[in-house]
Design a protein around this motif. Structure first.
Motif, PDB file in Angstrom:
ATOM      1  N   ASP A 102       0.746   3.878  -0.891  1.00  0.00           N
ATOM      2  CA  ASP A 102      -0.517   4.623  -0.936  1.00  0.00           C
ATOM      3  C   ASP A 102      -1.408   4.243  -2.118  1.00  0.00           C
ATOM      4  O   ASP A 102      -2.598   3.992  -1.927  1.00  0.00           O
ATOM      5  N   PRO A 103      -0.881   4.174  -3.356  1.00  0.00           N
ATOM      6  CA  PRO A 103      -1.763   3.773  -4.469  1.00  0.00           C
ATOM      7  C   PRO A 103      -2.305   2.350  -4.299  1.00  0.00           C
ATOM      8  O   PRO A 103      -3.458   2.075  -4.639  1.00  0.00           O
ATOM      9  N   LEU A 104      -1.472   1.467  -3.756  1.00  0.00           N
ATOM     10  CA  LEU A 104      -1.933   0.090  -3.526  1.00  0.00           C
ATOM     11  C   LEU A 104      -3.030   0.062  -2.467  1.00  0.00           C
ATOM     12  O   LEU A 104      -4.017  -0.676  -2.604  1.00  0.00           O
ATOM     13  N   LEU A 105      -2.871   0.870  -1.434  1.00  0.00           N
ATOM     14  CA  LEU A 105      -3.891   0.928  -0.383  1.00  0.00           C
ATOM     15  C   LEU A 105      -5.195   1.504  -0.928  1.00  0.00           C
ATOM     16  O   LEU A 105      -6.278   1.007  -0.597  1.00  0.00           O
ATOM     17  N   ARG A 106      -5.081   2.546  -1.757  1.00  0.00           N
ATOM     18  CA  ARG A 106      -6.304   3.122  -2.350  1.00  0.00           C
ATOM     19  C   ARG A 106      -6.999   2.097  -3.237  1.00  0.00           C
ATOM     20  O   ARG A 106      -8.223   1.964  -3.202  1.00  0.00           O
ATOM     21  N   HIS A 107      -6.213   1.371  -4.009  1.00  0.00           N
ATOM     22  CA  HIS A 107      -6.803   0.342  -4.885  1.00  0.00           C
ATOM     23  C   HIS A 107      -7.472  -0.752  -4.043  1.00  0.00           C
ATOM     24  O   HIS A 107      -8.575  -1.205  -4.374  1.00  0.00           O
ATOM     25  N   ALA A 108      -6.822  -1.167  -2.973  1.00  0.00           N
ATOM     26  CA  ALA A 108      -7.392  -2.204  -2.104  1.00  0.00           C
ATOM     27  C   ALA A 108      -8.686  -1.705  -1.465  1.00  0.00           C
ATOM     28  O   ALA A 108      -9.663  -2.453  -1.356  1.00  0.00           O
ATOM     29  N   GLN A 109      -8.709  -0.430  -1.056  1.00  0.00           N
ATOM     30  CA  GLN A 109      -9.920   0.146  -0.462  1.00  0.00           C
ATOM     31  C   GLN A 109     -11.038   0.211  -1.502  1.00  0.00           C
ATOM     32  O   GLN A 109     -12.185  -0.127  -1.209  1.00  0.00           O
ATOM     33  N   ASP A 110     -10.692   0.633  -2.715  1.00  0.00           N
ATOM     34  CA  ASP A 110     -11.691   0.701  -3.790  1.00  0.00           C
ATOM     35  C   ASP A 110     -12.262  -0.678  -4.076  1.00  0.00           C
ATOM     36  O   ASP A 110     -13.461  -0.850  -4.264  1.00  0.00           O
ATOM     37  N   ARG A 111     -11.392  -1.672  -4.115  1.00  0.00           N
ATOM     38  CA  ARG A 111     -11.835  -3.045  -4.370  1.00  0.00           C
ATOM     39  C   ARG A 111     -12.753  -3.530  -3.246  1.00  0.00           C
ATOM     40  O   ARG A 111     -13.797  -4.125  -3.510  1.00  0.00           O
ATOM     41  N   GLN A 112     -12.366  -3.260  -2.013  1.00  0.00           N
ATOM     42  CA  GLN A 112     -13.196  -3.668  -0.884  1.00  0.00           C
ATOM     43  C   GLN A 112     -14.552  -2.970  -0.945  1.00  0.00           C
ATOM     44  O   GLN A 112     -15.589  -3.600  -0.712  1.00  0.00           O
ATOM     45  N   ASP A 113     -14.563  -1.687  -1.273  1.00  0.00           N
ATOM     46  CA  ASP A 113     -15.824  -0.949  -1.387  1.00  0.00           C
ATOM     47  C   ASP A 113     -16.701  -1.523  -2.492  1.00  0.00           C
ATOM     48  O   ASP A 113     -17.916  -1.656  -2.335  1.00  0.00           O
ATOM     49  N   GLU A 114     -16.072  -1.860  -3.613  1.00  0.00           N
ATOM     50  CA  GLU A 114     -16.812  -2.421  -4.750  1.00  0.00           C
ATOM     51  C   GLU A 114     -17.444  -3.762  -4.379  1.00  0.00           C
ATOM     52  O   GLU A 114     -18.611  -4.024  -4.682  1.00  0.00           O
ATOM     53  N   VAL A 115     -16.675  -4.611  -3.719  1.00  0.00           N
ATOM     54  CA  VAL A 115     -17.188  -5.924  -3.316  1.00  0.00           C
ATOM     55  C   VAL A 115     -18.291  -5.765  -2.264  1.00  0.00           C
ATOM     56  O   VAL A 115     -19.297  -6.476  -2.302  1.00  0.00           O
TER      57      VAL A 115
END
Length: 150
Positions: free
Chosen positions: A8-21
Motif C-alpha cells: 500500500d505505501p509503495l502504491l501510494r508513492h507510485a500514484q503520487d509520483r504519477q500525479d506529480e509527473v
C-alpha cells in the motif's frame, strides 16, 4: 502484516509520483501552447508587415523597413527555437509519465497477485476448518450411535 498491505505505501508513492509527473506534463504543455501561439502571432505580423504597401519610399524608410523585417525574422527564428525546446520538454515529460504509469501498473499487478495468493490461502484455511467441523460432526454422530447401541 500481509504482503498486499505492505504494498500500500509503495502504491501510494507510485500514484503520487504519477500525479506529480502528470501535473508537470500539463504545465509543460501549457507553456508549449503559449509559445506556439506567440510564434503564430509573430509570423502573422511579419507576413502582414512584409506585404504592407508603403506610400513613401525614401532610402532611409526602405532601410528602416528592411532592418525591422530582419528583426522580425530574428524574433520568429528565436521563438521557433523556443517552441522546439518546449516541445522536447513536453516529449520528455510524456516519456516520464509513461514510465511512472508503468511502474505503478507493475506494483498494482504485484499487489493483486499477493491478494490472490492471500485469498487462496484464506480459502484453503476456511475449507480445512469446514472439513474439520464436518469430521467432528461425523465422529460425534458415530459416538452417539455407538452409545445408543450399547
Amino acid at each position: 502484516m500481509s504482503p498486499s498491505r505492505r504494498m500500500d505505501p509503495l502504491l501510494r508513492h507510485a500514484q503520487d509520483r504519477q500525479d506529480e509527473v502528470a501535473k508537470e506534463l500539463a504545465e509543460r504543455q501549457q507553456a508549449l501552447d503559449v509559445h506556439q501561439s506567440r510564434l503564430s502571432e509573430l509570423r502573422q505580423y511579419a507576413e502582414e508587415y512584409a506585404n504592407a504597401q508603403m506610400s513613401t519610399t525614401s532610402a532611409a524608410q526602405l532601410l528602416n523597413r528592411r532592418a525591422f523585417l530582419d528583426r522580425l525574422d530574428n524574433a520568429v527564428e528565436a521563438q521557433s527555437k523556443t517552441v522546439d525546446s518546449n516541445r522536447e520538454r513536453v516529449d520528455a515529460e510524456r516519456a516520464r509519465l509513461l514510465l511512472a504509469s508503468r511502474d505503478k501498473q507493475v506494483l498494482e499487478q504485484l499487489a493483486a497477485s499477493y491478494r490472490a495468493q492471500e485469498k487462496k490461502a484464506e480459502d484453503r484455511r476456511d475449507q480445512r476448518e469446514m472439513d474439520e467441523i464436518g469430521a467432528r460432526r461425523v465422529r460425534l454422530a458415530q459416538a452417539a450411535a455407538e452409545g445408543e447401541d450399547a
